[in-house]
Scaffold this motif. Structure first.
Motif, mmCIF file in Angstrom:
data_model
loop_
_atom_site.group_PDB
_atom_site.id
_atom_site.type_symbol
_atom_site.label_atom_id
_atom_site.label_comp_id
_atom_site.label_asym_id
_atom_site.label_seq_id
_atom_site.Cartn_x
_atom_site.Cartn_y
_atom_site.Cartn_z
ATOM 1 N N CYS A 40 0.856 -1.188 0.000
ATOM 2 C CA CYS A 40 0.000 0.000 0.000
ATOM 3 C C CYS A 40 0.894 1.240 0.000
ATOM 4 O O CYS A 40 1.812 1.342 0.807
ATOM 5 C CB CYS A 40 -0.923 0.016 1.216
ATOM 6 S SG CYS A 40 -2.403 -0.997 0.982
ATOM 7 N N MET A 41 0.603 2.130 -0.923
ATOM 8 C CA MET A 41 1.440 3.311 -1.063
ATOM 9 C C MET A 41 0.575 4.542 -1.216
ATOM 10 O O MET A 41 -0.597 4.469 -1.591
ATOM 11 C CB MET A 41 2.381 3.159 -2.270
ATOM 12 C CG MET A 41 3.319 1.967 -2.146
ATOM 13 S SD MET A 41 4.582 1.912 -3.434
ATOM 14 C CE MET A 41 5.660 3.251 -2.906
ATOM 15 N N GLY A 42 1.180 5.676 -0.932
ATOM 16 C CA GLY A 42 0.421 6.919 -1.033
ATOM 17 C C GLY A 42 1.322 8.109 -1.265
ATOM 18 O O GLY A 42 2.544 8.032 -1.123
ATOM 19 N N ALA A 86 -3.356 11.077 -2.318
ATOM 20 C CA ALA A 86 -3.683 9.906 -3.125
ATOM 21 C C ALA A 86 -3.118 8.664 -2.459
ATOM 22 O O ALA A 86 -2.079 8.730 -1.801
ATOM 23 C CB ALA A 86 -3.126 10.035 -4.540
ATOM 24 N N SER A 87 -3.805 7.567 -2.644
ATOM 25 C CA SER A 87 -3.284 6.295 -2.158
ATOM 26 C C SER A 87 -3.670 5.206 -3.141
ATOM 27 O O SER A 87 -4.627 5.350 -3.911
ATOM 28 C CB SER A 87 -3.823 5.971 -0.766
ATOM 29 O OG SER A 87 -5.216 5.727 -0.813
ATOM 30 N N ILE A 88 -2.920 4.135 -3.112
ATOM 31 C CA ILE A 88 -3.207 3.002 -3.986
ATOM 32 C C ILE A 88 -3.027 1.725 -3.203
ATOM 33 O O ILE A 88 -2.017 1.514 -2.525
ATOM 34 C CB ILE A 88 -2.324 3.052 -5.255
ATOM 35 C CG1 ILE A 88 -2.762 1.996 -6.261
ATOM 36 C CG2 ILE A 88 -0.846 2.934 -4.925
ATOM 37 C CD1 ILE A 88 -2.232 2.243 -7.680
ATOM 38 N N HIS A 89 -4.040 0.901 -3.281
ATOM 39 C CA HIS A 89 -4.037 -0.357 -2.550
ATOM 40 C C HIS A 89 -3.291 -1.416 -3.345
ATOM 41 O O HIS A 89 -3.057 -1.261 -4.543
ATOM 42 C CB HIS A 89 -5.489 -0.785 -2.311
ATOM 43 C CG HIS A 89 -5.639 -1.880 -1.317
ATOM 44 N ND1 HIS A 89 -5.680 -3.193 -1.689
ATOM 45 C CD2 HIS A 89 -5.756 -1.853 0.024
ATOM 46 C CE1 HIS A 89 -5.827 -3.946 -0.613
ATOM 47 N NE2 HIS A 89 -5.867 -3.145 0.438
ATOM 48 N N MET A 90 -2.975 -2.515 -2.672
ATOM 49 C CA MET A 90 -2.246 -3.583 -3.335
ATOM 50 C C MET A 90 -3.033 -4.169 -4.495
ATOM 51 O O MET A 90 -2.437 -4.740 -5.411
ATOM 52 C CB MET A 90 -1.886 -4.676 -2.342
ATOM 53 C CG MET A 90 -3.043 -5.358 -1.672
ATOM 54 S SD MET A 90 -2.530 -6.514 -0.381
ATOM 55 C CE MET A 90 -1.538 -7.659 -1.298
ATOM 56 N N ASP A 91 -4.368 -4.007 -4.472
ATOM 57 C CA ASP A 91 -5.163 -4.517 -5.588
ATOM 58 C C ASP A 91 -5.241 -3.509 -6.732
ATOM 59 O O ASP A 91 -5.933 -3.754 -7.725
ATOM 60 C CB ASP A 91 -6.566 -4.898 -5.111
ATOM 61 C CG ASP A 91 -7.365 -3.701 -4.603
ATOM 62 O OD1 ASP A 91 -8.479 -3.913 -4.085
ATOM 63 O OD2 ASP A 91 -6.888 -2.562 -4.720
ATOM 64 N N ALA A 113 -4.878 0.688 7.158
ATOM 65 C CA ALA A 113 -6.330 0.571 7.022
ATOM 66 C C ALA A 113 -7.020 1.433 8.079
ATOM 67 O O ALA A 113 -6.686 1.359 9.264
ATOM 68 C CB ALA A 113 -6.749 -0.882 7.174
ATOM 69 N N GLY A 114 -7.949 2.268 7.642
ATOM 70 C CA GLY A 114 -8.704 3.088 8.567
ATOM 71 C C GLY A 114 -8.004 4.341 9.047
ATOM 72 O O GLY A 114 -8.541 5.069 9.898
ATOM 73 N N THR A 116 -4.313 10.888 7.135
ATOM 74 C CA THR A 116 -3.333 11.434 8.072
ATOM 75 C C THR A 116 -1.910 10.973 7.796
ATOM 76 O O THR A 116 -0.962 11.632 8.182
ATOM 77 C CB THR A 116 -3.690 11.027 9.505
ATOM 78 O OG1 THR A 116 -3.571 9.603 9.609
ATOM 79 C CG2 THR A 116 -5.105 11.453 9.867
ATOM 80 N N GLY A 117 -1.807 9.808 7.187
ATOM 81 C CA GLY A 117 -0.473 9.246 6.981
ATOM 82 C C GLY A 117 -0.029 8.333 8.103
ATOM 83 O O GLY A 117 1.019 7.689 8.010
ATOM 84 N N ARG A 118 -0.821 8.300 9.171
ATOM 85 C CA ARG A 118 -0.463 7.416 10.291
ATOM 86 C C ARG A 118 -0.481 5.976 9.816
ATOM 87 O O ARG A 118 -1.397 5.555 9.106
ATOM 88 C CB ARG A 118 -1.444 7.597 11.452
ATOM 89 C CG ARG A 118 -1.165 8.840 12.275
ATOM 90 C CD ARG A 118 -1.916 8.772 13.618
ATOM 91 N NE ARG A 118 -3.348 8.665 13.443
ATOM 92 C CZ ARG A 118 -4.155 9.716 13.428
ATOM 93 N NH1 ARG A 118 -3.665 10.933 13.541
ATOM 94 N NH2 ARG A 118 -5.449 9.562 13.295
#
Length: 126
Positions: A33-35, A49-54, A104-105, A109-111
């Motif tokens: 998971c990256m953003g 922006a973020s991108i999930h492993m899928d 996840a969740g 925030t980037g946390r």
């Protein structure tokens, strides 16, 4: 060990475009998971922006329709295409990576992101 290195920042006039790149290395699970995040002077960090492993992307309303995240897993590069830039997009942009369950969740925030690049500056002039 995961490493992240951003590039592609610079100065652009309002209405212009930039494409940021983030070359990464490391375990595929740690970069699943990256953003992209940004932090403007005097402001808190925010996700753009973020991108999930899928492969599914997500964007906050502030950039939706203007920014596009993509990931080339064969080349180990994360991209952020930014169009219709305005002065509010001026910030230092960072890419981040993590195992998906850690972020996840966490919202924007980037946390939870374990690994961060050094950042690249984007300046938009009006």
């Amino acid at each position: 060990q995961v490493t992240l290195k951003e590039s592609g920042g610079g100065s652009v006039q309002a209405g212009g475009s930039l494409r940021l790149s983030c070359v990464f290395s490391g375990d595929e699970y740690d970069t699943a998971c990256m953003g992209w995040f940004r932090q403007a002077a005097g402001k808190e960090r925010e996700g753009v922006a973020s991108i999930h492993m899928d492969g599914s992307p997500s964007y906050p309303n502030s950039v939706k329709g203007r920014f596009t995240i993509s990931k080339d897993s064969a080349k180990n590069v994360l991209y952020l295409q930014m169009n219709s830039l305005n002065s509010e997009d001026t910030a230092k942009y960072y890419c981040a990576a993590s195992r998906c369950y850690l972020v996840a969740g966490s919202g924007w925030t980037g946390r939870g992101y374990q690994y961060w690049g050094q950042g690249t500056q984007v300046t938009v002039s009006s």
